[in-house]
Design a protein around this motif. Structure first.
Motif, PDB file in Angstrom:
ATOM      1  N   LYS A   1     145.488 -49.369 -55.055  1.00  0.00           N
ATOM      2  CA  LYS A   1     145.839 -50.728 -55.954  1.00  0.00           C
ATOM      3  C   LYS A   1     146.483 -51.585 -54.891  1.00  0.00           C
ATOM      4  CE  LYS A   1     145.444 -49.606 -60.624  1.00  0.00           C
ATOM      5  NZ  LYS A   1     146.333 -49.650 -61.861  1.00  0.00           N
ATOM      6  N   LEU A   2     147.526 -51.010 -54.273  1.00  0.00           N
ATOM      7  CA  LEU A   2     148.429 -51.354 -53.265  1.00  0.00           C
ATOM      8  C   LEU A   2     147.563 -51.853 -51.904  1.00  0.00           C
ATOM      9  CD1 LEU A   2     151.439 -51.928 -52.160  1.00  0.00           C
ATOM     10  CD2 LEU A   2     151.423 -49.696 -51.387  1.00  0.00           C
ATOM     11  N   ILE A   3     146.762 -51.203 -51.421  1.00  0.00           N
ATOM     12  CA  ILE A   3     145.770 -51.501 -50.346  1.00  0.00           C
ATOM     13  C   ILE A   3     145.164 -52.643 -50.792  1.00  0.00           C
ATOM     14  CG2 ILE A   3     143.623 -50.707 -48.911  1.00  0.00           C
ATOM     15  CD1 ILE A   3     144.810 -47.712 -49.117  1.00  0.00           C
TER      16      ILE A   3
ATOM     17  N   VAL B   1     146.519 -60.403 -46.757  1.00  0.00           N
ATOM     18  CA  VAL B   1     146.132 -60.717 -45.155  1.00  0.00           C
ATOM     19  C   VAL B   1     144.780 -61.374 -45.013  1.00  0.00           C
ATOM     20  CG1 VAL B   1     146.006 -59.364 -43.240  1.00  0.00           C
ATOM     21  CG2 VAL B   1     147.560 -58.614 -44.396  1.00  0.00           C
ATOM     22  N   ALA B   2     143.975 -61.072 -45.847  1.00  0.00           N
ATOM     23  CA  ALA B   2     142.818 -61.851 -45.675  1.00  0.00           C
ATOM     24  C   ALA B   2     142.780 -63.188 -46.184  1.00  0.00           C
ATOM     25  CB  ALA B   2     141.518 -61.027 -46.453  1.00  0.00           C
ATOM     26  N   THR B   3     143.571 -63.586 -47.031  1.00  0.00           N
ATOM     27  CA  THR B   3     143.509 -65.024 -47.492  1.00  0.00           C
ATOM     28  C   THR B   3     144.448 -65.725 -46.463  1.00  0.00           C
ATOM     29  OG1 THR B   3     143.880 -64.425 -49.739  1.00  0.00           O
ATOM     30  CG2 THR B   3     144.738 -66.471 -49.346  1.00  0.00           C
TER      31      THR B   3
ATOM     32  N   ALA C   1     140.731 -57.089 -42.772  1.00  0.00           N
ATOM     33  CA  ALA C   1     141.486 -56.844 -44.163  1.00  0.00           C
ATOM     34  C   ALA C   1     140.643 -57.127 -45.328  1.00  0.00           C
ATOM     35  CB  ALA C   1     142.317 -58.074 -44.250  1.00  0.00           C
ATOM     36  N   LEU C   2     139.381 -57.639 -45.290  1.00  0.00           N
ATOM     37  CA  LEU C   2     138.392 -57.510 -46.537  1.00  0.00           C
ATOM     38  C   LEU C   2     137.779 -56.315 -46.666  1.00  0.00           C
ATOM     39  CD1 LEU C   2     136.970 -61.281 -46.453  1.00  0.00           C
ATOM     40  CD2 LEU C   2     138.514 -59.983 -48.186  1.00  0.00           C
ATOM     41  N   ALA C   3     137.434 -55.566 -45.295  1.00  0.00           N
ATOM     42  CA  ALA C   3     137.030 -54.291 -45.177  1.00  0.00           C
ATOM     43  C   ALA C   3     137.644 -53.290 -45.892  1.00  0.00           C
ATOM     44  CB  ALA C   3     136.679 -54.050 -43.761  1.00  0.00           C
TER      45      ALA C   3
ATOM     46  N   ALA D   1     138.846 -49.725 -50.787  1.00  0.00           N
ATOM     47  CA  ALA D   1     139.608 -49.394 -51.810  1.00  0.00           C
ATOM     48  C   ALA D   1     139.283 -49.752 -53.139  1.00  0.00           C
ATOM     49  CB  ALA D   1     141.072 -50.165 -51.484  1.00  0.00           C
ATOM     50  N   MET D   2     138.597 -51.042 -53.188  1.00  0.00           N
ATOM     51  CA  MET D   2     138.220 -51.587 -54.519  1.00  0.00           C
ATOM     52  C   MET D   2     136.896 -50.441 -54.970  1.00  0.00           C
ATOM     53  SD  MET D   2     139.642 -53.834 -56.219  1.00  0.00           S
ATOM     54  CE  MET D   2     138.250 -53.706 -57.246  1.00  0.00           C
TER      55      MET D   2
END
Length: 435
Positions: free
Chosen positions: A85-87, A94-96, A175-177, A182-183
């Motif tokens: 969840k933290l990741i 970071v991605a935003t 960052a999205l990767a 993680a998701m």
């Protein structure tokens, strides 16, 4: 009449996919386009980037949450999932920030052209961090997509600002990767993203409106109000886009369909951003976009082949029941529709829909269709045969049981699957059937 009933179901499925794709594309476009307008009007400063990013993230945290599908987690599970969840949270922040900073430096369409690299970037991150060997499609498609993106955006080595914008777009991809990996871990253990309570969502909207009223009454407040409204609208579409892309689209569609539609979504958003940003779609831009599109197609087709590579004789074998092989009907149907409706704790307790009176139908669970007891191995054969007898009574089968789906597939019976209460049936269909 049965065919008409099935046609209606297929039309509803097509409408569902079309609606999901349209909403996914439109919310993505509006989120990025309005954020770009905010950055243009506020000036391409780091302060503007931080303000728009803060609004988007605040709305995300206030409106969405990650929770267990069964509404409870063990203490052990909480400890294991906390770092995932933290990741997710840190990566999304970071991605935003990176995406908005990239758009403050270059055209929004150029930023999104680089973001077309996202699926390949995810594969590379898995290779470097998790030692997952990249597929042939990744190796082949990466240079093609990069070349197409460079042609579309321009040569980054001739423009320092363009270089910085592209680098920050790549940072967003990385960052999205990490967020998506993680998701995926969270989804694997039955976690989900859901809207928060109505009170929480109304509270954040109320705070936003109060802020707008206060701003309007301050000196020079009306000059800043348009920027404030833009940031709020962008934040709302950011929440909708994030929720649609992660929580709804991927759960509604299969993995392969999701990947294919994602290609068209990215291309559509790039074109829309280019048109909205009053960019010129010349031969060079179109050829670059087309080249990236071809690269993404190569990547996705290889993934599709890999997904279907375990198919044997036209049927994938992730369940022992498939060892039976294809079976021809040996009993004529007695009903137009056999509705196998489970009656145990896994039922979703759904309401029965209206069925035209011209159709004959029977609703039952095969728990009410007992199999005579016999020695273990013989009993297994009796259960399978008895299950086939149960299902063949229907010209069409509707079932919320996994093995009702599997045996109907082996028998070649047209059927509709419904989910159980913890998504076992849909997970099997999406991740194993490849449809």
């Amino acid at each position: 009449m049965v065919l008409r009933f099935f046609k209606m179901i297929l039309i509803n499925q097509c409408v569902l996919i079309s609606t999901a794709f349209s909403l996914w594309t439109i919310t993505s476009f509006l989120c990025h386009h309005i954020a770009k307008e905010f950055l243009i009007q506020s000036g391409p400063t780091l302060t503007g980037v931080c303000i728009i990013s803060f609004c988007q993230l605040l709305f995300c945290v206030s409106c969405l949450e990650i929770t267990a599908e069964d509404n409870h987690e063990s203490i052990h599970q909480k400890g294991n999932l906390k770092h995932f969840k933290l990741i997710c949270g840190v990566s999304h922040v970071v991605a935003t920030l990176s995406t908005n900073y990239s758009m403050s430096l270059i055209r929004a369409s150029s930023t999104f052209a680089i973001k077309m690299l996202e699926p390949v970037t995810s594969a590379l991150v898995q290779w470097v961090v998790f030692a997952v060997t990249p597929s042939v499609s990744t190796v082949l498609s990466l240079p093609i997509i990069v070349t197409g993106a460079v042609i579309f955006t321009g040569n980054p080595f001739q423009d320092a600002i363009l270089s910085r914008g592209l680098i920050w777009a790549l940072v967003s991809n990385l960052a999205l990767a990490f967020r998506n990996i993680a998701m995926k871990k969270l989804f694997d253990v039955k976690m989900q993203i859901v809207p928060r309570s109505v009170q929480s969502i109304l509270s954040v909207n109320a705070v936003a409106l109060v802020g707008l009223v206060i701003l309007a009454k301050t000196p020079n407040g009306l000059d800043v109000a348009p920027l404030y409204i833009l940031s709020l609208i962008s934040a709302i579409f950011h929440v909708l886009y994030s929720y649609l892309s992660v929580a709804l689209v991927l759960k509604t569609l299969s993995v392969v369909t999701h990947a294919l539609l994602n290609i068209f979504k990215r291309v559509c958003v790039v074109v829309l951003l280019c048109i909205a940003g009053k960019g010129v779609l010349n031969i060079e831009n179109i050829s670059g976009l087309l080249l990236s599109f071809i690269g993404l197609i190569i990547y996705t087709l290889q993934k599709t082949q890999l997904h279907m590579s375990t198919i044997i004789g036209g049927v994938r074998e992730p369940d022992m029941a498939f060892e039976i092989g294809s079976v021809e009907r040996f009993v004529s149907p007695t009903f137009d529709i056999l509705w196998m409706r489970r009656s145990d704790d896994e039922s979703t307790k759904y309401q029965m829909p209206y069925i035209p009176h011209q159709l004959s139908y029977h609703v039952a669970d095969w728990l009410s269709w007992p199999t005579p007891k016999s020695p273990a191995m013989e009993y297994a054969f009796h259960i399978a045969t008895n299950g086939m007898l149960f299902l063949q009574r229907g010209r069409v089968v509707i079932t919320d049981r996994l093995h009702g789906h599997i045996l109907s597939t082996l028998l070649g019976i047209p059927h509709v699957i419904l989910d159980n209460n913890y998504h076992k049936v849909s997970s099997y269909h999406l991740n194993s059937a490849g449809l």
